[in-house]
Scaffold this motif. Structure first.
Motif, PDB file in Angstrom:
ATOM      1  N   GLY A   1       7.922  13.816   8.342  1.00 56.71           N
ATOM      2  CA  GLY A   1       7.456  13.478   6.997  1.00 56.71           C
ATOM      3  C   GLY A   1       5.949  13.463   6.920  1.00 56.71           C
ATOM      4  N   PHE A   2       5.306  12.923   7.938  1.00 61.91           N
ATOM      5  CA  PHE A   2       3.854  12.830   7.936  1.00 61.91           C
ATOM      6  C   PHE A   2       3.214  14.209   7.886  1.00 61.91           C
ATOM      7  N   ASN A   3       3.679  15.104   8.755  1.00 65.81           N
ATOM      8  CA  ASN A   3       3.086  16.434   8.772  1.00 65.81           C
ATOM      9  C   ASN A   3       3.358  17.170   7.471  1.00 65.81           C
TER      10      ASN A   3
ATOM     11  N   GLY B   1       0.824  -1.208   0.000  1.00 67.40           N
ATOM     12  CA  GLY B   1       0.000   0.000   0.000  1.00 67.40           C
ATOM     13  C   GLY B   1       0.853   1.249   0.000  1.00 67.40           C
ATOM     14  N   GLY B   2       1.978   1.181   0.718  1.00 71.74           N
ATOM     15  CA  GLY B   2       2.873   2.332   0.781  1.00 71.74           C
ATOM     16  C   GLY B   2       3.510   2.628  -0.562  1.00 71.74           C
TER      17      GLY B   2
ATOM     18  N   GLY C   1       8.869   7.388   3.492  1.00 66.44           N
ATOM     19  CA  GLY C   1       9.368   6.155   2.868  1.00 66.44           C
ATOM     20  C   GLY C   1      10.752   5.812   3.383  1.00 66.44           C
ATOM     21  N   VAL C   2      11.615   6.831   3.429  1.00 67.81           N
ATOM     22  CA  VAL C   2      12.968   6.603   3.944  1.00 67.81           C
ATOM     23  C   VAL C   2      12.912   6.140   5.395  1.00 67.81           C
TER      24      VAL C   2
ATOM     25  N   VAL D   1       7.320  15.409  -1.118  1.00 69.62           N
ATOM     26  CA  VAL D   1       8.590  15.332  -0.387  1.00 69.62           C
ATOM     27  C   VAL D   1       8.367  14.665   0.961  1.00 69.62           C
ATOM     28  N   GLY D   2       7.285  15.055   1.625  1.00 65.44           N
ATOM     29  CA  GLY D   2       6.958  14.437   2.908  1.00 65.44           C
ATOM     30  C   GLY D   2       6.751  12.944   2.781  1.00 65.44           C
TER      31      GLY D   2
END
Lengths: 100, 580, 219
Positions: free
Chosen positions: B446-448, B61-62, B488-489, B482-483
């Motif tokens: 990253g989420f925000n 899913g990611g 992902g990283v 970008v987030g």
């Protein structure tokens, strides 16, 4: 196992006979002309009585832990939620404004 | 000891049973071979198999999400046509929801932890548990097959009439999901019965860990709601196969009826997803604050309240679908109610942390991230539950941001908290705290970065599920992408240090976090039957002011002593004789 | 809490390792079956909901379409199913009294009645197929003067079809019970599978008790 209720054969036959009788009543009632919506109410009411007999005396809820009865009643409540609020939509729709 | 009237207090002799540290034989090597794993009825192995499956699907899913975000870097077509884009977001949603979010905590972590926290040897129906896993696999295989032989482009919500007429593989996928639903139902059934019948002596309802209250509430929802999804999918399948016309206006049917049936399940489904997360947060916050949970009954009952009220609000997904105004108003009002028990929980958790002895280990960092992110998600949920506001925000990125904040910022973060909390218990290995914190920080940032701009975009009118857009939204989309890559990283880093922990990590003690909960009184990893004795509980689950020895009491005996409160015959009294 | 069941008792009552005694296992199995019945009620509930919504929109359609359903055979089927509930209750009673022959006979009669139900259903469906009352887009019957007639029958087929599938599953379960009973697995101290199959069967009966008036007796 001690403590499990064992119904007598006679008792089970009495329940079954009541159910047969109520089935006959359900059919007979349709021969009488009852105005809407009471004919549906009548049919459902009789069905509920039959279902209660099966639940209480064939499925032994009468002698069983109260919790199992509550489980069953809870499922009926949620069914009512499903149908009740859906009907709040489906019965109250108004046709859109024609000029739109 | 009362000798006059029939006293129903019985004194029993208990001993202390310290868990074995670094056990040689544990549940993963006590039954050998692949056949042992495939036919196991041990809840821990089944939980582990669910965990691996859930993580696999999270990865899939990611990847789909990253594909979407990459496409959205520029307004015009980057590398996907619009119909491919439709298929990708449909799959992203369906896979994340049905294959990751729904099973991840209940079936994976829950299966592992629930019997341990109850002091039981297994769940009530171990074979049904295994069946539940294989049903999940069957459903997954059918859906994967359907994806590769035609795909699906209806959105994860399968709205009619499009889903009844589109040429993509709707029939096969709905059938696969129909099968998958039974996995959820059987897990819920198992948990409800286990919690009622297999509690160790002394675990009264007011001593049940909040994680189990949460799993109990979740199981109630699973059992009541999933059957309605099943019948909905069956009706959709029949609609496509036979043209029965229930949802087809040309034949006298009503497409909005599909939405009623679908959301009657799918709204409670979001509570299936989040409520177990709430349970994990209660455990983590209490453990890492070394403090008794604030408002035990408030949190316990609010889980049940959310389960109940969650069934009354499904129409807030349908404000612009053509419902009657009466239904619209009723649903909007009821939606406001569901925020109350949730808010109660957040306040209680914060109060638990206040003046606690906070230990900032990785699980706690995730729990704190949860508090922040879920609050944002919850607030925005109330905003879009407001009927007038919803008219403008429906089907925009505002909705997308809202549900990602609650599903990912809430549920996935809570899942990660649980994973990192119970990792030593499940695998008997510790992971690197340093890398755990790095990963957590990167995920948070990253989420925000991904989803905060989406609130702004959505309120400015950017529609969801669109594969191109007007220029003014590009900066937001780029920031969002970008987030997404940052996350992902972070997840790659997480996979790396967790894998390293499995292969080369230091062995974990039975109770690395000093928790009072029952699962930590078994060894890490636990033995096949969890406990060789029958545990006996004399304290509440969060009584950090009591010494650890009081949580390791038990009586000798090879099976679980059941606490039969219905007959009210036996109570374990406060005073027990303790032998070292 | 002292545990007083002996190893012998555990064996005779087929007690699994995570249960204290046969009694706990029996009560647990019953609770599990009741939770499952809750899911069945919600499952059929969706279909009843569809029925109610469409009946509220097209009441005259229901009245007209119901004339195509044969009240006589519907009543017979109701009696047959109630009879089968009686015999399955008798079967459980036989098991409780350690009358294994009685258990097997009652199970056979229940299976027989259930098969009778399915046979009557088969004839009902066959007759409908002959005159063109088929589900969904295959509907070709001209005899009902309502353009939406196929909706009623789609609902009819879904509800009775799903119910029929549950009857067939019940027959399968009871055949399995007969096989186990003949191997002397059941006795008065262990009859849990009989009890919970009986609960399932009674629910199948209850659902029909509601289906019958709602589909056949709309006058």
């Amino acid at each position: 196992m001690s403590g499990h209720h064992i119904s007598s054969a006679k008792f089970l036959w009495i329940i079954a006979t009541s159910l047969f009788f109520l089935t006959f009543v359900t059919v007979a009632v349709t021969w009488i002309n009852i105005p809407e919506p009471w004919n549906v109410v009548m049919a459902i009411a009789i069905a509920c009585v039959k279902a209660t007999l099966v639940l209480a005396f064939f499925m032994n809820l009468y002698w069983d832990s109260r919790f199992n009865t509550m489980l069953f009643i809870a499922s009926i409540m949620f069914f009512f939620i499903l149908i009740g609020i859906t009907l709040l939509d489906t019965l109250f729709r108004v046709d859109p404004v024609p000029s739109f | 000891m009362a000798t006059t009237e029939a006293s129903n207090i019985k004194k029993i002799q208990v001993q202390r049973y310290k868990p074995e540290e670094y056990p040689e034989k544990h549940f993963m090597n006590q039954e050998k071979g692949i056949w042992a794993w495939m036919t196991t009825v041990d809840h821990k192995k089944i939980g582990l198999m669910f965990l691996c499956s859930a993580l696999f699907f999270f990865f899939v899913g990611g990847v789909l999400a990253l594909l979407l975000r990459t496409e959205l870097l520029t307004p015009a077509r980057s590398f996907m046509d619009s119909n491919v884009y439709n298929q990708v977001f449909t799959l992203h949603g369906a896979i994340m929801i049905f294959f990751f979010l729904i099973p991840a905590v209940p079936s994976a972590l829950g299966n592992f932890v629930l019997p341990l926290q109850l002091g039981a040897k297994d769940v009530a129906f171990p074979r049904l548990n295994l069946a539940s896993f294989y049903i999940y696999v069957t459903g997954a295989v059918i859906v994967l097959y359907a994806i590769f032989t035609g795909g699906i482009d209806t959105g994860w919500t399968f709205y009619t009439p499009y889903s009844a007429t589109t040429s993509t593989n709707v029939l096969l996928i709905t059938f696969g999901l129909f099968i998958l639903g039974f996995s959820s139902i059987l897990t819920g059934l198992n948990f409800i019965v286990t919690i009622h019948k297999l509690r160790a002596p002394g675990i009264t309802w007011n001593r049940l860990p909040l994680n189990l209250w949460a799993l109990y509430a979740t199981s109630i929802i699973q059992v009541l709601a999933t059957p309605v999804l099943a019948i909905t999918l069956l009706l959709l399948t029949m609609e496509r196969a036979l043209g029965i016309g229930i949802f087809d206006p040309n034949l006298g049917g009503d497409p909005v009826l599909f939405q009623h049936f679908f959301w009657f399940y799918s709204h409670p489904a979001v509570y299936i997803m989040i409520v177990p997360g709430f349970g994990i947060i209660s455990e983590v916050i209490s453990t890492f604050s070394k403090k008794i949970i604030f408002g035990y009954w408030a949190i316990a009952l609010s889980s049940l309240a959310i389960a109940l009220i969650g069934f009354l609000v499904w129409g807030h997904h349908m404000f612009v679908s053509g419902q009657s105004s009466l239904a619209n108003m009723v649903f909007s009002f009821l939606t406001f109610l569901v925020g109350i028990p949730t808010g109660i929980k957040i306040f209680n958790w914060i109060a638990t942390m206040y003046r606690g002895s906070i230990d900032l280990k990785t699980p706690m960092l995730y729990a704190m991230a949860f508090l922040f992110l879920f609050t944002i998600g919850g607030f925005t949920g109330i905003m879009i539950g407001t009927l007038s506001v919803n008219i403008h925000l429906h089907d925009t990125y505002y909705i997308v941001a809202h549900f990602h904040y609650v599903m990912m910022g809430g549920m996935a973060i809570a899942f990660l908290a649980g994973l990192h909390y119970w990792w030593p218990k499940i695998f008997g290995k510790m992971y690197s705290e340093f890398w755990g914190r790095i990963s957590c920080a990167l995920i948070f940032i990253g989420f925000n970065m991904t989803f905060l701009p989406q609130f702004v975009m959505g309120s400015q009118g950017m529609p969801r599920r669109y594969h191109n857009y007007i220029d003014q939204f590009q900066p937001f989309h780029q920031l969002s992408t970008v987030g997404a890559y940052t996350m992902g990283v972070a997840f790659l880093i997480m996979a790396a240090y967790l894998l390293y922990s499995l292969l080369k990590g230091p062995k974990a003690p039975a109770n690395p976090w000093g928790s009072r909960a029952m699962e930590w009184q078994a060894s890490s990893p636990p033995t096949l039957h969890n406990f060789e004795h029958t545990p006996v509980i004399i304290n509440g689950p969060y009584d950090y002011h009591k010494p650890m020895s009081e949580f390791q009491l038990g009586i000798a005996g090879s099976h679980n002593g059941h606490h039969d409160h219905a007959k009210g015959s036996v109570n374990v009294p406060e005073t027990v004789t303790e032998k070292e | 809490m002292s545990d007083t069941t002996t190893a012998e008792e555990r064996k005779v009552q087929h007690v699994q390792h995570h249960f204290v005694d046969g009694e706990q296992q029996f009560e647990t199995a019953k609770l599990g079956m009741w939770v499952f019945l809750v899911t069945e009620i919600l499952f059929f509930g969706g279909l009843f909901a569809a029925y109610i919504v469409y009946r509220s929109w097209y009441p005259e359609l229901y009245t007209m379409a119901s004339t195509e359903l044969d009240t006589f055979w519907g009543t017979v089927n109701t009696i047959v199913l109630i009879g089968s509930s009686l015999t399955v209750a008798m079967a459980i009673r036989s098991a409780q009294l350690n009358q294994i022959k009685g258990l097997i006979y009652n199970l056979y009669i229940t299976i027989g009645l259930a098969c009778t139900f399915m046979v009557i259903k088969y004839f009902e469906y066959a007759h409908k197929f002959e005159i063109g009352i088929l589900p969904g887009r295959h509907y070709t019957y001209e005899g009902i003067a309502h353009e939406k007639a196929n909706i009623f029958f789609s609902i009819y087929y879904m509800m009775t079809g799903l119910h029929g599938i549950h009857v067939i599953i019940g027959i399968g379960l009871m055949i399995w019970l007969v096989v186990k009973a003949k191997r002397n697995i059941f006795h008065s101290e262990y009859y849990t599978p009989v009890e919970i199959t009986g609960l399932y069967w009674h629910l199948v009966d209850i659902i029909w008790i509601f289906l019958f008036p709602l589909l056949y007796l709309i006058d």
